[in-house]
Scaffold this active site. Structure first.
Site, PDB file in Angstrom:
ATOM      1  N   SER A  36     -13.776  27.439  11.575  1.00  0.00           N
ATOM      2  CA  SER A  36     -14.388  28.103  12.718  1.00  0.00           C
ATOM      3  C   SER A  36     -15.026  29.379  12.199  1.00  0.00           C
ATOM      4  CB  SER A  36     -13.305  28.427  13.759  1.00  0.00           C
ATOM      5  OG  SER A  36     -13.793  28.343  15.063  1.00  0.00           O
ATOM      6  N   LYS A  90     -14.986  15.433  24.193  1.00  0.00           N
ATOM      7  CA  LYS A  90     -15.973  14.883  25.121  1.00  0.00           C
ATOM      8  C   LYS A  90     -16.970  15.969  25.511  1.00  0.00           C
ATOM      9  CE  LYS A  90     -15.828  16.536  28.683  1.00  0.00           C
ATOM     10  NZ  LYS A  90     -15.811  17.839  29.401  1.00  0.00           N
ATOM     11  N   ASP A 168     -20.866  18.383  32.250  1.00  0.00           N
ATOM     12  CA  ASP A 168     -19.749  18.590  31.319  1.00  0.00           C
ATOM     13  C   ASP A 168     -18.438  18.213  32.021  1.00  0.00           C
ATOM     14  OD1 ASP A 168     -18.777  20.088  28.619  1.00  0.00           O
ATOM     15  OD2 ASP A 168     -17.479  20.554  30.303  1.00  0.00           O
TER      16      ASP A 168
HETATM   17  P1  NAP Z   1     -16.139  27.052  23.365  1.00  0.00           P
HETATM   18  O1  NAP Z   1     -14.832  27.784  23.454  1.00  0.00           O
HETATM   19  O2  NAP Z   1     -17.360  27.747  23.839  1.00  0.00           O
HETATM   20  O3  NAP Z   1     -16.445  26.547  21.891  1.00  0.00           O
HETATM   21  C1  NAP Z   1     -15.489  26.138  20.960  1.00  0.00           C
HETATM   22  C2  NAP Z   1     -15.748  26.802  19.607  1.00  0.00           C
HETATM   23  O4  NAP Z   1     -16.832  26.135  18.965  1.00  0.00           O
HETATM   24  C3  NAP Z   1     -16.215  28.228  19.710  1.00  0.00           C
HETATM   25  O5  NAP Z   1     -15.128  29.105  19.889  1.00  0.00           O
HETATM   26  C4  NAP Z   1     -16.931  28.450  18.396  1.00  0.00           C
HETATM   27  O6  NAP Z   1     -16.000  28.869  17.420  1.00  0.00           O
HETATM   28  C5  NAP Z   1     -17.440  27.053  18.046  1.00  0.00           C
HETATM   29  N1  NAP Z   1     -18.894  27.013  18.246  1.00  0.00           N
HETATM   30  C6  NAP Z   1     -19.589  27.274  19.386  1.00  0.00           C
HETATM   31  N2  NAP Z   1     -20.904  27.144  19.184  1.00  0.00           N
HETATM   32  C7  NAP Z   1     -21.063  26.811  17.877  1.00  0.00           C
HETATM   33  C8  NAP Z   1     -22.172  26.558  17.059  1.00  0.00           C
HETATM   34  N3  NAP Z   1     -23.426  26.623  17.548  1.00  0.00           N
HETATM   35  N4  NAP Z   1     -21.968  26.233  15.768  1.00  0.00           N
HETATM   36  C9  NAP Z   1     -20.723  26.160  15.270  1.00  0.00           C
HETATM   37  N5  NAP Z   1     -19.615  26.413  16.006  1.00  0.00           N
HETATM   38  C10 NAP Z   1     -19.788  26.729  17.292  1.00  0.00           C
HETATM   39  O7  NAP Z   1     -16.055  25.668  24.131  1.00  0.00           O
HETATM   40  P2  NAP Z   1     -14.798  24.861  24.703  1.00  0.00           P
HETATM   41  O8  NAP Z   1     -14.588  25.210  26.118  1.00  0.00           O
HETATM   42  O9  NAP Z   1     -13.645  24.938  23.767  1.00  0.00           O
HETATM   43  O10 NAP Z   1     -15.457  23.396  24.702  1.00  0.00           O
HETATM   44  C11 NAP Z   1     -15.672  22.669  23.516  1.00  0.00           C
HETATM   45  C12 NAP Z   1     -15.736  21.205  23.856  1.00  0.00           C
HETATM   46  O11 NAP Z   1     -14.507  20.839  24.504  1.00  0.00           O
HETATM   47  C13 NAP Z   1     -16.868  20.852  24.833  1.00  0.00           C
HETATM   48  O12 NAP Z   1     -17.457  19.640  24.487  1.00  0.00           O
HETATM   49  C14 NAP Z   1     -16.157  20.753  26.165  1.00  0.00           C
HETATM   50  O13 NAP Z   1     -16.783  19.812  27.039  1.00  0.00           O
HETATM   51  C15 NAP Z   1     -14.791  20.236  25.752  1.00  0.00           C
HETATM   52  N6  NAP Z   1     -13.741  20.574  26.725  1.00  0.00           N
HETATM   53  C16 NAP Z   1     -13.660  21.839  27.239  1.00  0.00           C
HETATM   54  C17 NAP Z   1     -12.703  22.117  28.229  1.00  0.00           C
HETATM   55  C18 NAP Z   1     -12.546  23.492  28.862  1.00  0.00           C
HETATM   56  O14 NAP Z   1     -11.722  23.627  29.766  1.00  0.00           O
HETATM   57  N7  NAP Z   1     -13.273  24.509  28.450  1.00  0.00           N
HETATM   58  C19 NAP Z   1     -11.844  21.090  28.665  1.00  0.00           C
HETATM   59  C20 NAP Z   1     -11.928  19.841  28.068  1.00  0.00           C
HETATM   60  C21 NAP Z   1     -12.888  19.594  27.108  1.00  0.00           C
HETATM   61  P3  NAP Z   1     -16.423  29.937  16.305  1.00  0.00           P
HETATM   62  O15 NAP Z   1     -17.256  30.983  16.981  1.00  0.00           O
HETATM   63  O16 NAP Z   1     -15.122  30.439  15.780  1.00  0.00           O
HETATM   64  O17 NAP Z   1     -17.202  29.129  15.307  1.00  0.00           O
END
Ligand code: NAP
Length: 306
Positions: A36, A90, A168
């Protein structure tokens, strides 16, 4: 059997909320490394670069990708090319074509690819599918209304191209629908509501064949609604709480109102797939999303700011 080594990539909201606790509680898995740019997990070797982690950890057979969909493809491709099994959050990609490519690459490499759909693992989904199997569906309606500020705080990517907006969470509903309905349906019309300052919809009304409709909205504050109501030739079924509670003929009969079983079930399934040398790639929910974005009529609404 000794636990299998897994690396988690993209340590953000879902990795911390669900993946890390699910892996920690599993006898099948050991969290051997993270990748990350900023995030890390206490006590676990942390890398900012996937290639460096893969080189340093040949014992990591499986890579689980928790990034948003747009950056995910490059990481998935690199992990598969390095001969590692891959588990995708997903929705499994930003487009259908890139997931087809990953599936072909996994087959070529002889490794497992698993497109997870966590809502399919909700407590009452299997019971709903079993009950519907011998019924005729007369109509069905999905109401999926949640608060984007609660579930995606400050995550601008959900409103960028490829972020899919309200699809999403909507894809969670569609992952259940496509799993439980005894006959497939296809999308026939959609109305998509876009904030005037954003690239993806904040609400969507969908119509499918077979009298199936859906109402997705990301502007609901207070109690959240994740319901699927199905009318059949032998009475009504309702799945509530995102598939975790089942009601038949108006009475709760199965499930529990907690989402905490979903990710442990995904990791258990991944362990089975790896052991069996199989992949599981299902794009059915994403096909409906792509169709809605293809057929959808556009309505413009107030700007959205986190
Ligand atoms: P998030 O916190 O915004 O992103 C996860 C991590 O991905 C970020 O902390 C970042 O880590 C890394 N990232 C973001 N943009 C990036 C980029 N352009 N290049 C490389 N790394 C990047 O998102 P999230 O809510 O965890 O969601 C991630 C996935 O899980 C999505 O597909 C979402 O649909 C799914 N999901 C989310 C939830 C929810 O409740 N939020 C529930 C179920 C599933 P670093 O900055 O440390 O690299």
């Amino acid at each position: 059997m000794a636990p299998r080594n897994v690396a988690l990539v993209g340590i953000g909201k879902i990795a911390v909320d669900q993946h890390v606790p699910a892996i920690a509680a599993s006898a099948d898995w050991h969290l051997a490394a993270t990748v990350s740019r900023q995030g890390s997990v206490p006590g676990v070797p942390a890398y900012t670069d996937l290639a460096a982690m893969l080189e340093a950890h040949p014992e990591v057979e499986t890579v689980s990708l928790c990034l948003p969909p747009v950056p995910r493809f490059a990481y998935a491709e690199a992990a598969l090319l390095a001969g590692r099994h891959v588990m995708l959050e997903k929705p499994p990609g930003a487009t259908l074509a890139e997931v087809h490519e990953l599936a072909a690459l996994a087959a070529e490499q002889g490794v497992t690819l698993y497109t997870t759909w966590h809502s399919r693992m909700a407590h009452a989904v299997a019971a709903a599918k079993a009950w519907l199997a011998d019924k005729a569906v007369i109509e069905a309606h999905i109401t999926w209304r949640e608060d984007v500020r609660k579930w995606h705080p400050g995550q601008d990517w959900v409103f960028e191209p490829g972020g899919m907006g309200v699809f999403d969470p909507g894809s969670n509903a569609l992952s259940i629908l496509t799993h439980i309905l005894p006959q497939p349906v296809h999308l026939t019309a959609a109305t998509l509501t876009f904030p005037e300052n954003r690239q993806t919809p904040i609400a969507a009304d969908l119509t499918f064949s077979g009298n199936v409709t859906a109402d997705f909205d990301w502007r609901q504050t207070g109690p959240q609604t994740w319901d699927i109501a199905v009318e059949t030739d032998r009475g009504p079924l309702v799945l509530r709480m995102g598939g975790n509670v089942l009601e038949l003929h108006g009475k709760p009969v199965a499930g529990e109102a907690s989402i905490m079983g979903e990710y442990p079930a995904l990791y258990a399934r991944m362990a089975e797939l790896v052991a069996a040398g199989q992949s599981e790639v299902d794009l059915a929910p994403m096909v409906h999303v792509a169709d809605a974005l293809t057929l959808g009529r556009r309505i413009v609404t107030d700007p959205f700011h986190f």
